[in-house]
Design a protein around this motif. Structure first.
Motif, PDB file in Angstrom:
ATOM      1  N   PRO A  61      40.668  37.634  34.938  1.00  0.00           N
ATOM      2  CA  PRO A  61      39.807  37.314  36.085  1.00  0.00           C
ATOM      3  C   PRO A  61      40.427  37.669  37.433  1.00  0.00           C
ATOM      4  O   PRO A  61      39.745  38.239  38.297  1.00  0.00           O
ATOM      5  N   LEU A  62      41.722  37.361  37.647  1.00  0.00           N
ATOM      6  CA  LEU A  62      42.313  37.624  38.951  1.00  0.00           C
ATOM      7  C   LEU A  62      42.485  39.123  39.187  1.00  0.00           C
ATOM      8  O   LEU A  62      42.314  39.605  40.308  1.00  0.00           O
ATOM      9  N   GLY A  63      42.824  39.884  38.139  1.00  0.00           N
ATOM     10  CA  GLY A  63      42.921  41.327  38.285  1.00  0.00           C
ATOM     11  C   GLY A  63      41.577  41.955  38.612  1.00  0.00           C
ATOM     12  O   GLY A  63      41.468  42.850  39.462  1.00  0.00           O
ATOM     13  N   LYS A  64      40.529  41.478  37.931  1.00  0.00           N
ATOM     14  CA  LYS A  64      39.184  41.985  38.206  1.00  0.00           C
ATOM     15  C   LYS A  64      38.752  41.624  39.631  1.00  0.00           C
ATOM     16  O   LYS A  64      38.145  42.443  40.341  1.00  0.00           O
ATOM     17  N   ALA A  65      39.083  40.400  40.057  1.00  0.00           N
ATOM     18  CA  ALA A  65      38.753  39.985  41.419  1.00  0.00           C
ATOM     19  C   ALA A  65      39.492  40.841  42.449  1.00  0.00           C
ATOM     20  O   ALA A  65      38.929  41.198  43.487  1.00  0.00           O
ATOM     21  N   LEU A  66      40.754  41.174  42.162  1.00  0.00           N
ATOM     22  CA  LEU A  66      41.514  42.022  43.076  1.00  0.00           C
ATOM     23  C   LEU A  66      40.864  43.394  43.206  1.00  0.00           C
ATOM     24  O   LEU A  66      40.700  43.911  44.323  1.00  0.00           O
ATOM     25  N   LEU A  67      40.492  44.013  42.096  1.00  0.00           N
ATOM     26  CA  LEU A  67      39.832  45.317  42.158  1.00  0.00           C
ATOM     27  C   LEU A  67      38.525  45.236  42.944  1.00  0.00           C
ATOM     28  O   LEU A  67      38.227  46.114  43.766  1.00  0.00           O
ATOM     29  N   ALA A  68      37.753  44.187  42.711  1.00  0.00           N
ATOM     30  CA  ALA A  68      36.488  44.017  43.431  1.00  0.00           C
ATOM     31  C   ALA A  68      36.735  43.860  44.927  1.00  0.00           C
ATOM     32  O   ALA A  68      36.019  44.450  45.751  1.00  0.00           O
ATOM     33  N   LEU A  69      37.754  43.082  45.300  1.00  0.00           N
ATOM     34  CA  LEU A  69      38.069  42.907  46.721  1.00  0.00           C
ATOM     35  C   LEU A  69      38.497  44.215  47.360  1.00  0.00           C
ATOM     36  O   LEU A  69      38.149  44.505  48.509  1.00  0.00           O
ATOM     37  N   LEU A  70      39.266  45.019  46.631  1.00  0.00           N
ATOM     38  CA  LEU A  70      39.711  46.295  47.180  1.00  0.00           C
ATOM     39  C   LEU A  70      38.536  47.245  47.409  1.00  0.00           C
ATOM     40  O   LEU A  70      38.488  47.954  48.425  1.00  0.00           O
ATOM     41  N   VAL A  71      37.576  47.258  46.474  1.00  0.00           N
ATOM     42  CA  VAL A  71      36.379  48.081  46.670  1.00  0.00           C
ATOM     43  C   VAL A  71      35.590  47.570  47.868  1.00  0.00           C
ATOM     44  O   VAL A  71      35.193  48.345  48.755  1.00  0.00           O
TER      45      VAL A  71
END
Length: 391
Positions: A334-344
């Motif tokens: 979840p945190l890795g996916k959230a990080l990618l989403a935030l970067l986009v």
């Protein structure tokens, strides 16, 4: 295992992290906000630097890339100047202490970083709902007026950046609520929070953020095609289509807002001094059609290039890319996916706005420094797993 004193230090940092994320909704001045961050986040971070088991390992890519980027910023300040050179020189230290403080907050022994971020998002949605009611109902503004937040986020675009980040974190870090003790109350709070985010982001009339949210949802569905992600994407499309059919001008007003001319002005300034940049002195971009000067190109990446030159821009992009690489390695968590989403979300939204990196904590820290801090947290977890497996 952390001893009692260290646990207190980490829990203080966790409280400071919550202040950073939530206090702008309720505080009356930025001065109080900064003082609370100093006392609750930066001071514990500074004390933790004297303990090897509490501070991040500087050999992590995120750490040494940030140190290189900060060092270059200091070189530019020394050689190219700044209105307040000592004040500007302290800002890389403040950002670094924020990274260490968020790292430390994740070691509090009771709440994970994911739980802290979700709790902040949950309350942030309530704050967004209250801001909408206060602005249009209590203050009596017309529905055509651009919404700004209650509290310190009183400028529409930075407020939309921060609220967009909280909305993404809330949706991607949502835990399984079926086992919650008071699940009906929890569901009601989550629903209110989601409604608050939708109302706020639509009423902010910030098209760069709308495009960034669509890009983020499309990217999230591409890497993890789950039902809830598709539902979110369809919900956003439904809201935008509804607004379009009710009042198309609401979505299309202000045209391109002179962004192409501003970006060209930023490129021209970079060409004046591509190596060192112009430093931190005030610069301006003139738009002849408006007979008006702007203080930045409304594109954070161009602003970095203008101030720090192509070397500074390259170092920042390496740091940004390192965070993307870290998020990709942890995309199934979840945190890795959230990080990618935030970067986009951050990358797209900062193409159309962004007032600069080296400022005291403000709403735009949510789209600049917060994703990099999350990357450092993931790097620390990865390092800890590697060290345990080595024994």
């Amino acid at each position: 295992m952390l001893i009692k004193q260290d646990l207190w230090l980490a829990r203080c940092a966790a409280l400071g992290f919550m202040v950073f994320l939530l206090a702008p909704w309720v505080l009356p001045s930025n001065k109080i906000y900064h003082q609370l961050i100093i006392a609750l986040l930066w001071l514990p971070a500074l004390l933790s630097l004297f303990r090897q088991d509490l501070r991040p390992d500087w050999r992590l890519p995120e750490c040494w890339l940030y140190l290189l980027f900060s060092a270059w910023a200091l070189v530019v300040i020394a050689l190219q100047g700044a209105p307040d050179p000592w004040g500007k020189a302290k800002l890389p230290l403040y950002v670094g202490l924020s990274f260490v403080g968020i790292w430390l907050a994740g070691r509090n022994g009771r709440w994970s970083v994911e739980q802290l971020l979700f709790f902040a998002a949950l309350l942030g949605g309530v704050g967004a709902a209250y801001s909408w009611l206060e602005f249009y109902w209590l203050q009596g503004y017309g529905f055509g007026s651009r919404l700004s937040a209650h509290g310190l986020w009183d400028t529409p675009i930075p407020a939309a950046h921060a609220v967009g980040v909280l909305a993404i974190l809330g949706s991607l870090l949502l835990p399984d609520l079926r086992r919650a003790r008071h699940y009906l109350l929890v569901y009601l709070l989550v629903g209110l929070s989601a409604l608050g985010f939708i109302l706020f982001l639509v009423s902010s009339q910030t098209r760069g953020v709308w495009i960034a949210l669509l890009a983020t949802l499309l990217f999230t569905c591409a890497i993890d095609l789950k039902r809830q992600h598709v539902v979110l994407l369809l919900l956003v499309f439904s809201v935008l289509l509804t607004v379009f059919f009710i009042n198309a001008e609401f979505l299309l007003q202000r045209g391109a807002s002179y962004r192409p001319q501003l970006w060209q002005g930023g490129i021209d300034l970079i060409q004046q001094n591509p190596l060192m940049g112009l430093g931190f002195d005030v610069y301006s971009i003139t738009i002849p059609e408006l007979a008006r000067n702007f203080k930045h190109p409304h594109n954070l990446f161009l602003d970095i290039g203008v101030r720090l030159g192509l070397i500074g821009l390259a170092l920042f992009m390496l740091l940004w890319g390192c965070a993307a690489w870290r998020g990709w390695r942890h995309r199934h968590k979840p945190l890795g996916k959230a990080l990618l989403a935030l970067l986009v979300f951050s990358s797209v939204s900062l193409l159309t706005d962004g007032i600069g990196l080296w400022l005291k904590p403000n709403a735009d820290w949510f789209v600049t420094w917060l994703p990099l801090a999350i990357s450092l947290v993931l790097a620390g977890r990865e390092q800890a797993v590697a060290e345990r497996s080595a024994y």
